[in-house]
Motif scaffolding. Sequence first.
Motif, PDB file in Angstrom:
ATOM      1  N   LEU A  27      37.220   8.153 -15.348  1.00 30.57           N
ATOM      2  CA  LEU A  27      37.967   7.780 -14.153  1.00 30.57           C
ATOM      3  C   LEU A  27      37.308   8.333 -12.893  1.00 30.57           C
ATOM      4  N   LEU A  28      36.886   9.564 -12.981  1.00 34.24           N
ATOM      5  CA  LEU A  28      36.269  10.187 -11.810  1.00 34.24           C
ATOM      6  C   LEU A  28      34.975   9.473 -11.443  1.00 34.24           C
ATOM      7  N   ARG A  29      34.233   9.114 -12.457  1.00 38.04           N
ATOM      8  CA  ARG A  29      32.974   8.428 -12.188  1.00 38.04           C
ATOM      9  C   ARG A  29      33.237   7.045 -11.614  1.00 38.04           C
ATOM     10  N   GLY A  30      34.351   6.459 -12.018  1.00 37.48           N
ATOM     11  CA  GLY A  30      34.637   5.097 -11.597  1.00 37.48           C
ATOM     12  C   GLY A  30      35.323   4.979 -10.249  1.00 37.48           C
ATOM     13  N   THR A  31      35.577   6.074  -9.609  1.00 38.71           N
ATOM     14  CA  THR A  31      36.227   6.021  -8.304  1.00 38.71           C
ATOM     15  C   THR A  31      35.290   6.588  -7.251  1.00 38.71           C
ATOM     16  N   ASP A  32      35.539   6.237  -6.000  1.00 34.82           N
ATOM     17  CA  ASP A  32      34.684   6.795  -4.957  1.00 34.82           C
ATOM     18  C   ASP A  32      35.352   8.019  -4.325  1.00 34.82           C
ATOM     19  N   GLN A  33      36.443   8.439  -4.934  1.00 31.91           N
ATOM     20  CA  GLN A  33      37.094   9.639  -4.410  1.00 31.91           C
ATOM     21  C   GLN A  33      36.318  10.878  -4.870  1.00 31.91           C
ATOM     22  N   PRO A  34      35.937  11.726  -3.920  1.00 31.43           N
ATOM     23  CA  PRO A  34      35.161  12.913  -4.294  1.00 31.43           C
ATOM     24  C   PRO A  34      35.947  13.827  -5.228  1.00 31.43           C
ATOM     25  N   SER A  35      35.220  14.491  -6.111  1.00 31.32           N
ATOM     26  CA  SER A  35      35.870  15.453  -6.993  1.00 31.32           C
ATOM     27  C   SER A  35      34.883  16.551  -7.364  1.00 31.32           C
ATOM     28  N   VAL A  36      35.441  17.672  -7.739  1.00 33.64           N
ATOM     29  CA  VAL A  36      34.620  18.782  -8.211  1.00 33.64           C
ATOM     30  C   VAL A  36      35.271  19.334  -9.470  1.00 33.64           C
ATOM     31  N   LEU A  37      34.472  19.610 -10.458  1.00 32.20           N
ATOM     32  CA  LEU A  37      35.007  20.206 -11.673  1.00 32.20           C
ATOM     33  C   LEU A  37      34.753  21.703 -11.660  1.00 32.20           C
ATOM     34  N   ILE A  38      35.722  22.450 -12.106  1.00 31.78           N
ATOM     35  CA  ILE A  38      35.486  23.855 -12.367  1.00 31.78           C
ATOM     36  C   ILE A  38      35.355  23.969 -13.875  1.00 31.78           C
ATOM     37  N   GLY A  39      34.150  24.154 -14.306  1.00 27.47           N
ATOM     38  CA  GLY A  39      33.848  24.046 -15.728  1.00 27.47           C
ATOM     39  C   GLY A  39      32.686  23.088 -15.868  1.00 27.47           C
ATOM     40  N   LEU A  40      32.245  22.897 -17.097  1.00 32.38           N
ATOM     41  CA  LEU A  40      31.016  22.141 -17.301  1.00 32.38           C
ATOM     42  C   LEU A  40      31.182  21.214 -18.510  1.00 32.38           C
ATOM     43  N   PRO A  41      31.297  19.902 -18.260  1.00 35.25           N
ATOM     44  CA  PRO A  41      31.400  18.982 -19.393  1.00 35.25           C
ATOM     45  C   PRO A  41      30.033  18.753 -20.018  1.00 35.25           C
TER      46      PRO A  41
END
Lengths: 337, 337
Positions: free
Chosen positions: B133-147
Amino acid sequence: MVTLAEVAQHAGVSASTVSYVLSGKRSISATTRQRVEESIRELGYHPNAGARALASSRSNIIALMIPLRTDMYVPVMMEIAIAVATTARTHGYDVLLLTGEEGPDAVRRVTGSGLADAMILMDVELDDDRLPLLRGTDQPSVLIGLPADTTGLTCVDLDFAATGALCVEHLAMLGHRDIAVIGEAPAVYERHTGFAERTLDGLRARARELGLRVLHRPCEGGYDAMAATLARVFDERPATTGFVVQNESAVEPLLALLRQQGRAVPEDVSVVGICPDQVATQASVRLTSVAIPAQEMGRHAVEQLVAKLDGRGSDEVLLLAPELTVRASTGPVPSGS
Amino acid sequence: MVTLAEVAQHAGVSASTVSYVLSGKRSISATTRQRVEESIRELGYHPNAGARALASSRSNIIALMIPLRTDMYVPVMMEIAIAVATTARTHGYDVLLLTGEEGPDAVRRVTGSGLADAMILMDVELDDDRLPLLRGTDQPSVLIGLPADTTGLTCVDLDFAATGALCVEHLAMLGHRDIAVIGEAPAVYERHTGFAERTLDGLRARARELGLRVLHRPCEGGYDAMAATLARVFDERPATTGFVVQNESAVEPLLALLRQQGRAVPEDVSVVGICPDQVATQASVRLTSVAIPAQEMGRHAVEQLVAKLDGRGSDEVLLLAPELTVRASTGPVPSGS
DNA sequence: TTTCCGCGTCGAAGCGCTTCGACTGACTAT
DNA sequence: ATAGTCAGTCGAAGCGCTTCGACGCGGAAA
């Protein structure tokens, strides 16, 4: 971005009809409703929060002010925050997280801007400078904690006075006559957050009725502070056999120090904690304790708030009754004493 | 409620002028600006958040998704959350608190409704179902952690592999050859949150280079679990002299049990913690540890996000370098061994 | 002197939604 | 048969703000 109008067009109805389907504020025929709902699904429509807030002057957001400082037991805060967030969601609200940093200004900002419909304040001090603002606005609010003057306010909290009384009763029942209270850090008392004093008042009053002697010592967390405090306690009151601890970060040090001094718990000395169950059960001696009902507090706060927002509900102070769970840290006073 | 129009009227200018004074997007003469600012103050004007969001399609809100479960060390979460909230405020943003409960739906809801301009996800699993979902949206995001796969994502985390390596290096330098790793609860590994595995991988790799033997045991918190784990460790590897603990609720039990078994820390056995400084300094033996830089992680996450929202910034993975603080729980391996 | 530029300001057009009044039929009560 | 009712729908008027184009005016350039 999909708009209401697009959904309406797709479903062959007017925008207002779609709106009424969504809100349920007017009756809609079953067929129309179905058609609209299908269009919504097909188009992946999500109502725009800003537009909704503007038109309805309701943001469906509850603000939660948490304290910035972390000298109190943080997991309790967290548990309350999570309970608030999840309960709020079940009522269709989201939660805005405010830190105490801005103080009263945050209250002004939030009420003034319509960012939130209501607010929950944690870590309320006896004479909190945010209270006048809350009284002066018509925005609903709930305090978690208990200020000195509660007129015009809604509060939720554990009944700390009863908690103190309950602890001392339990110890008295087991035959203990000399009780030491290990309290929160001095800073907590100086700040007059209230709960610590209320515990102590309740405890002292009941102790007086029962004819017990009470020695109260505030204590920073950690081993060194606890060691110093404990030394002073046994110095002043060598006959002490009962402890009440209201400071999570003193629990483990206390147990360790007692052990180290050759005082067995609960054979020689009994310890009652006022702390979350997790702390009580994970301690090196499973602690007889009164739990801090964090979840319940958060849940009640939200429910009070939602009631107010719906025009139900009123100002009232809700004090949750304490519950003491007997575990392995309390027992009868040693027969030798 | 005071509106922009009222401020404009009071100041004798047009509404747009007031707006430009507020936003600074066009130049305004000093005199006009002053007049407007005074009117704003006099009338106690606060811009309406909903209207602003609607007109500008910017809510000035950052969503923060925190995990619902509390099997990991909660104060770290809290510290991150507070750091996020305060940092966000310095950039003019508020923080919306979401619990993991809704999962991917929460992401959809927030991006779809324009409730928030951006989001921060905590407790990201290796193969998190929110990532597509995050990749598919243009809304910025930051993860705390590492997938597992970070393409197209921005992440902030402690470099846990380096952390593991650092711990083992420290022990190796002191002469320890047999290392036991006390890890998080099995559930944490099963969930594949990643950080625990990364620590272990980094630790094992470095241990191999240094020729050390490593025994890893996950461990629930608390005394009983720790006692069982410890017994197994010494059973399998009697020569163990070095411990690395990555589980806050196992630290104190471990220290107590070692003491109880007559193994002195740090004389007989060394212990390195991977935990917040507060835990390390409040333990019964002041713990040599690698700190979890919670505040820094929260702050970085927000700053990355703000950079993205301003059109600066890009997708990148920021791994914070671990720092090991030597305290009183580690020392040279006993000469007898 | 004329032309041009840009600073400072204004007016107006929305942003996407809610909500109120009004309208249409179908149905009931008289 | 007629008036009254009510469920179901629509149109339009905002909610308070941002932002774009336009305008006037003073100073610099020609």
